[in-house]
Write a protein that holds these residues in place. Sequence first.
Motif, PDB file in Angstrom:
ATOM      1  N   ALA A  57      13.475  -0.486  -6.262  1.00 52.21           N
ATOM      2  CA  ALA A  57      12.249   0.830  -6.355  1.00 52.21           C
ATOM      3  C   ALA A  57      13.373   1.982  -5.730  1.00 52.21           C
ATOM      4  N   LEU A  70      13.769  -5.264 -13.165  1.00 50.42           N
ATOM      5  CA  LEU A  70      13.215  -3.908 -12.464  1.00 50.42           C
ATOM      6  C   LEU A  70      11.660  -4.488 -13.106  1.00 50.42           C
ATOM      7  N   GLU A  98       5.587  -3.691 -11.056  1.00 51.45           N
ATOM      8  CA  GLU A  98       5.806  -2.748  -9.697  1.00 51.45           C
ATOM      9  C   GLU A  98       6.920  -1.849  -9.612  1.00 51.45           C
ATOM     10  N   THR A  99       8.231  -2.233  -9.943  1.00 52.20           N
ATOM     11  CA  THR A  99       9.810  -1.181  -9.231  1.00 52.20           C
ATOM     12  C   THR A  99       9.188   0.215 -10.286  1.00 52.20           C
ATOM     13  N   ARG A 148       6.983   1.550 -11.549  1.00 49.79           N
ATOM     14  CA  ARG A 148       5.604   2.717 -11.355  1.00 49.79           C
ATOM     15  C   ARG A 148       6.338   2.837  -9.741  1.00 49.79           C
ATOM     16  N   GLN A 149       7.003   2.582  -9.081  1.00 48.16           N
ATOM     17  CA  GLN A 149       6.799   3.452  -7.493  1.00 48.16           C
ATOM     18  C   GLN A 149       8.139   4.778  -8.384  1.00 48.16           C
ATOM     19  N   CYS A 150       9.194   4.568  -9.362  1.00 45.56           N
ATOM     20  CA  CYS A 150      10.314   5.921  -9.469  1.00 45.56           C
ATOM     21  C   CYS A 150       9.782   6.555 -10.837  1.00 45.56           C
TER      22      CYS A 150
END
Length: 357
Positions: free
Chosen positions: A45, A61, A64-65, A67-69
Amino acid sequence: MRGTDMHKIVLLDKPRENPGELDWSPLQALGETVFYAHTEPEEAAARIGDAEIVLLNKTVLTAETLRQCKNLKLISVIATGYNTVDVDCCRELGITVCNVPSYGSEAISQNAIALLLEVCHHIGHHDQTVHQGKWQNCVDWCYWDYPLIELADKTYGLLGCGNIGIGVAELACGMGNEVRILDVNMDVMLEAKKYLPDVSFMISNRANLEKCLKESDVIINGILWAKDRKDHIIYRKDLKLMKRGSMIVDVACDDNGAVETCRSTTHDDPVFYEEGILHYCVDNIPSAFSQTASVTLSNATLPYLLQIADKGFKKAIEENPYLRKGMTCYDGKLTLLETALKQERAWTDPEELIKVW
């Protein structure tokens, strides 16, 4: 500051895609490009940050990762398998995921022949034992632990007249073998016949399959099998038709797929026997030729990436039917039929989707 037509691109595991023999400048010309040698899941992320495009090979990926991008629009998996990416989350977030459905045909064809040579000569074993001194201590002038088999004058039965089938046929014919290709598409076989005049082309039906099974020394399957299918081309009972000492090489390597007795193996332990027939079913054959596979895969992927970057993914997918076939999901809709059937999920036809998006 990037221009409005430029993109931020992050490649998360550079050595896997390119050990060093390729020029990345065409990719870098598309915008700010950041390379990482290796990325752990918990690092992804932060490294992606505000990038719009991510290229990866094996980096994981997670949802959780993803959703941060917040700026991510495209994930290009430089491989066939895309199981390291949470595609359900990508559908939800409207992130397009692309893969490379077919690559490394020449490398796979070459490895199939290399395997046959190993089976015929046990080169690895004899190299090891010669270094151990067994030949110099042998009372006879000649030394071998296994009978040596000549490939010339053998009969090959190839299932599928695709790139792999044609590649193997070219190599096998060059070694003086009889080669037969079975396929259901007569037009494809007629086209291949123009540059493979010494190959016999046969419509794939039960009678011709049984003929090949009975007469072939080697059966090579290059037909991808839909994951939801329960039938097979070669059933377990069919192995009893084959000659003693013959073998099956399944380069498609779908467990219980076109060949019922296929199960995935590795380069470390590549073969097994079923019903007395030797099977080779390594599910990542191109990795045996990492440089060739990397070059081929990158060359196959880059033109599609350039199209998406230059035109935007919607226009690129509208204009290129091959990109549509590679699209896994869009805007929460699953567009890959094989995954929909396997997972019993709703499927959206990409041909219909592009008319209304």
